[in-house]
Design a protein around this motif. Structure first.
Motif, PDB file in Angstrom:
ATOM      1  N   LYS A 182      -3.882  -6.428  -5.018  1.00  0.00           N
ATOM      2  CA  LYS A 182      -2.836  -5.706  -4.284  1.00  0.00           C
ATOM      3  C   LYS A 182      -1.934  -6.780  -3.750  1.00  0.00           C
ATOM      4  O   LYS A 182      -0.796  -6.641  -3.696  1.00  0.00           O
ATOM      5  CB  LYS A 182      -3.319  -4.749  -3.425  1.00  0.00           C
ATOM      6  CG  LYS A 182      -3.989  -3.512  -4.163  1.00  0.00           C
ATOM      7  CD  LYS A 182      -4.564  -2.324  -3.353  1.00  0.00           C
ATOM      8  CE  LYS A 182      -5.449  -1.213  -3.999  1.00  0.00           C
ATOM      9  NZ  LYS A 182      -5.930  -0.476  -2.916  1.00  0.00           N
TER      10      LYS A 182
ATOM     11  N   THR B 208     -10.753   0.353  -0.520  1.00  0.00           N
ATOM     12  CA  THR B 208     -11.873   1.043   0.116  1.00  0.00           C
ATOM     13  C   THR B 208     -12.564   1.834  -0.747  1.00  0.00           C
ATOM     14  O   THR B 208     -11.943   2.451  -1.740  1.00  0.00           O
ATOM     15  CB  THR B 208     -11.304   2.183   1.309  1.00  0.00           C
ATOM     16  OG1 THR B 208     -10.772   1.594   2.387  1.00  0.00           O
ATOM     17  CG2 THR B 208     -12.537   2.852   1.973  1.00  0.00           C
TER      18      THR B 208
ATOM     19  N   ILE C 201     -12.817  11.127   6.723  1.00  0.00           N
ATOM     20  CA  ILE C 201     -13.677  11.432   8.089  1.00  0.00           C
ATOM     21  C   ILE C 201     -12.959  11.715   9.098  1.00  0.00           C
ATOM     22  O   ILE C 201     -13.077  12.452  10.185  1.00  0.00           O
ATOM     23  CB  ILE C 201     -14.260  10.000   8.217  1.00  0.00           C
ATOM     24  CG1 ILE C 201     -15.468  10.192   9.355  1.00  0.00           C
ATOM     25  CG2 ILE C 201     -13.458   8.911   8.754  1.00  0.00           C
ATOM     26  CD1 ILE C 201     -16.305   8.906   9.706  1.00  0.00           C
ATOM     27  N   GLN C 202     -11.318  11.228   9.064  1.00  0.00           N
ATOM     28  CA  GLN C 202     -10.181  11.511  10.043  1.00  0.00           C
ATOM     29  C   GLN C 202      -9.924  13.057   9.604  1.00  0.00           C
ATOM     30  O   GLN C 202      -9.162  13.498  10.573  1.00  0.00           O
ATOM     31  CB  GLN C 202      -9.144  10.666   9.814  1.00  0.00           C
ATOM     32  CG  GLN C 202      -8.422  10.917   8.479  1.00  0.00           C
ATOM     33  CD  GLN C 202      -8.771  10.352   7.314  1.00  0.00           C
ATOM     34  OE1 GLN C 202      -9.856  10.132   7.119  1.00  0.00           O
ATOM     35  NE2 GLN C 202      -7.942   9.804   6.452  1.00  0.00           N
TER      36      GLN C 202
ATOM     37  N   ALA D 244     -11.530   7.961  -1.369  1.00  0.00           N
ATOM     38  CA  ALA D 244     -12.470   7.214  -1.871  1.00  0.00           C
ATOM     39  C   ALA D 244     -13.611   8.120  -1.534  1.00  0.00           C
ATOM     40  O   ALA D 244     -13.898   8.537  -0.139  1.00  0.00           O
ATOM     41  CB  ALA D 244     -12.703   6.030  -1.401  1.00  0.00           C
TER      42      ALA D 244
ATOM     43  N   LYS E  60     -11.753   7.607  -6.151  1.00  0.00           N
ATOM     44  CA  LYS E  60     -11.450   8.913  -5.731  1.00  0.00           C
ATOM     45  C   LYS E  60     -11.478   9.864  -7.072  1.00  0.00           C
ATOM     46  O   LYS E  60     -11.791   9.306  -7.977  1.00  0.00           O
ATOM     47  CB  LYS E  60      -9.926   8.785  -5.931  1.00  0.00           C
ATOM     48  CG  LYS E  60      -8.972   7.886  -4.839  1.00  0.00           C
ATOM     49  CD  LYS E  60      -7.601   7.566  -4.818  1.00  0.00           C
ATOM     50  CE  LYS E  60      -7.154   6.717  -4.132  1.00  0.00           C
ATOM     51  NZ  LYS E  60      -5.957   6.089  -4.565  1.00  0.00           N
TER      52      LYS E  60
ATOM     53  N   VAL F   7     -13.360   2.890   7.696  1.00  0.00           N
ATOM     54  CA  VAL F   7     -13.814   4.121   6.893  1.00  0.00           C
ATOM     55  C   VAL F   7     -12.123   4.744   6.510  1.00  0.00           C
ATOM     56  O   VAL F   7     -12.150   5.166   5.315  1.00  0.00           O
ATOM     57  CB  VAL F   7     -14.415   5.081   7.450  1.00  0.00           C
ATOM     58  CG1 VAL F   7     -14.973   6.205   6.596  1.00  0.00           C
ATOM     59  CG2 VAL F   7     -15.946   4.266   7.832  1.00  0.00           C
TER      60      VAL F   7
ATOM     61  N   ARG G 132      -2.354   6.303   5.588  1.00  0.00           N
ATOM     62  CA  ARG G 132      -3.362   5.934   6.851  1.00  0.00           C
ATOM     63  C   ARG G 132      -3.059   4.687   7.056  1.00  0.00           C
ATOM     64  O   ARG G 132      -3.218   4.272   8.207  1.00  0.00           O
ATOM     65  CB  ARG G 132      -4.903   6.178   6.214  1.00  0.00           C
ATOM     66  CG  ARG G 132      -5.387   7.676   6.179  1.00  0.00           C
ATOM     67  CD  ARG G 132      -4.876   8.577   5.023  1.00  0.00           C
ATOM     68  NE  ARG G 132      -5.477   7.988   3.484  1.00  0.00           N
ATOM     69  CZ  ARG G 132      -5.060   8.718   2.639  1.00  0.00           C
ATOM     70  NH1 ARG G 132      -4.652  10.002   2.507  1.00  0.00           N
ATOM     71  NH2 ARG G 132      -5.390   8.221   1.412  1.00  0.00           N
ATOM     72  N   ARG G 133      -3.126   3.626   5.861  1.00  0.00           N
ATOM     73  CA  ARG G 133      -2.992   2.190   6.296  1.00  0.00           C
ATOM     74  C   ARG G 133      -1.666   1.924   7.087  1.00  0.00           C
ATOM     75  O   ARG G 133      -1.857   1.202   8.043  1.00  0.00           O
ATOM     76  CB  ARG G 133      -2.991   1.390   5.178  1.00  0.00           C
ATOM     77  CG  ARG G 133      -4.216   1.521   4.060  1.00  0.00           C
ATOM     78  CD  ARG G 133      -4.624   0.365   3.296  1.00  0.00           C
ATOM     79  NE  ARG G 133      -6.048   0.530   2.917  1.00  0.00           N
ATOM     80  CZ  ARG G 133      -6.411   0.738   1.810  1.00  0.00           C
ATOM     81  NH1 ARG G 133      -5.587   1.089   0.745  1.00  0.00           N
ATOM     82  NH2 ARG G 133      -7.553   1.113   1.510  1.00  0.00           N
TER      83      ARG G 133
ATOM     84  N   SER H  68       0.891  -1.200   0.004  1.00  0.00           N
ATOM     85  CA  SER H  68       0.049   0.290   0.072  1.00  0.00           C
ATOM     86  C   SER H  68       0.784   1.252  -0.056  1.00  0.00           C
ATOM     87  O   SER H  68       1.892   1.426   0.598  1.00  0.00           O
ATOM     88  CB  SER H  68      -0.956  -0.135   1.338  1.00  0.00           C
ATOM     89  OG  SER H  68      -1.776   1.209   1.237  1.00  0.00           O
ATOM     90  N   ALA H  69       0.407   2.192  -0.767  1.00  0.00           N
ATOM     91  CA  ALA H  69       1.068   3.579  -0.654  1.00  0.00           C
ATOM     92  C   ALA H  69       0.321   4.474   0.302  1.00  0.00           C
ATOM     93  O   ALA H  69       0.685   5.713   0.334  1.00  0.00           O
ATOM     94  CB  ALA H  69       1.134   4.043  -1.883  1.00  0.00           C
TER      95      ALA H  69
END
Ligand SMILES: Cc1cn([C@H]2C[C@H](O)[C@@H](COP(=O)(O)OP(=O)(O)OP(=O)(O)O)O2)c(=O)[nH]c1=O
Length: 190
Positions: free
Chosen positions: A53, A72, A153-154, A148, A83, A171, A13-14, A9-10
């Motif tokens: 992925k 997501t 939300i954050q 997405a 996106k 989310v 957040r993840r 993943s890039a």
């Protein structure tokens, strides 16, 4: 406690979410075609992308580590919102989301040469009514473009959210409770 894994993943957040639950990981860069295949349902689509992925990461690392991939999407009336490609696309998304609830689907896949597991988490997120001016202002913050559904939300997008039913971390991009279970199951089977 957890096995060492690779995160395909890039998404910052993840990365932060995995760090939050103290999973030891390294990063592997992958490039996956995210286009939808025909009439694929939202759940089939998001699950396939998470798997793709993880598979791309595992192939790149020659299966030296289990690889975790996630995806997501936002779903409203069976429309899939990824996106936003530009401001017009973003405004269209905000109009679809304004004053109602939608689903956020996050799929997680964990893959090695001999084992594969995955989960899918659906969360309901409700938006208050948005006006045209705040939609324009939100676009100008730069926050929507890599998220997405066009919101975070954050982040500042949190001010639009009146209610959530489900997993907040899903989310943001990685469901912590389900990822923990996936990894612990994995370890038991190893
Ligand atoms: C709805 C929502 C999405 N998002 C993010 C999570 C994902 O990073 C992104 C959706 O795009 P994804 O394609 O799932 O992920 P990505 O391209 O960011 O990263 P990867 O390299 O793993 O493919 O939107 C938020 O950060 N906050 C939110 O509230």
């Amino acid at each position: 406690m957890y096995p060492e894994i690779a995160l395909a993943s890039a998404s910052p957040r993840r990365r932060e979410l995995l760090q939050q639950i103290a999973v030891p990981f390294r990063l592997v860069q992958v490039d996956v075609d995210e286009s939808r295949q025909g009439e694929e349902s939202p759940t089939a689509y998001v699950s396939r992308l998470a798997r793709a992925k993880a598979q791309a990461g595992a192939a790149k690392l020659q299966y030296q580590l289990p690889v975790l991939g996630a995806d997501t999407i936002v779903v409203v009336d069976q429309h899939i919102l990824g996106k936003p490609v530009d401001q017009a696309d973003f405004s269209r998304m905000m109009q679809l989301l304004s004053g109602r609830c939608h689903q956020v689907l996050t799929a997680v896949a964990l893959l090695s040469q001999h084992n594969s597991q995955q989960c899918l988490v659906s969360t309901e997120v409700c938006f208050r009514v948005l006006c045209a001016e705040e939609i324009t202002r939100y676009w100008q913050t730069g926050e929507p473009c890599d998220k997405a559904g066009g919101y975070g939300i954050q982040g500042q997008g949190g001010r639009f959210v009146s209610r959530i039913n489900g997993s907040y971390s899903a989310v943001v991009g990685l469901p912590l409770c389900e990822t923990d279970l996936l990894l612990r199951n994995w370890q038991e089977q190893a």
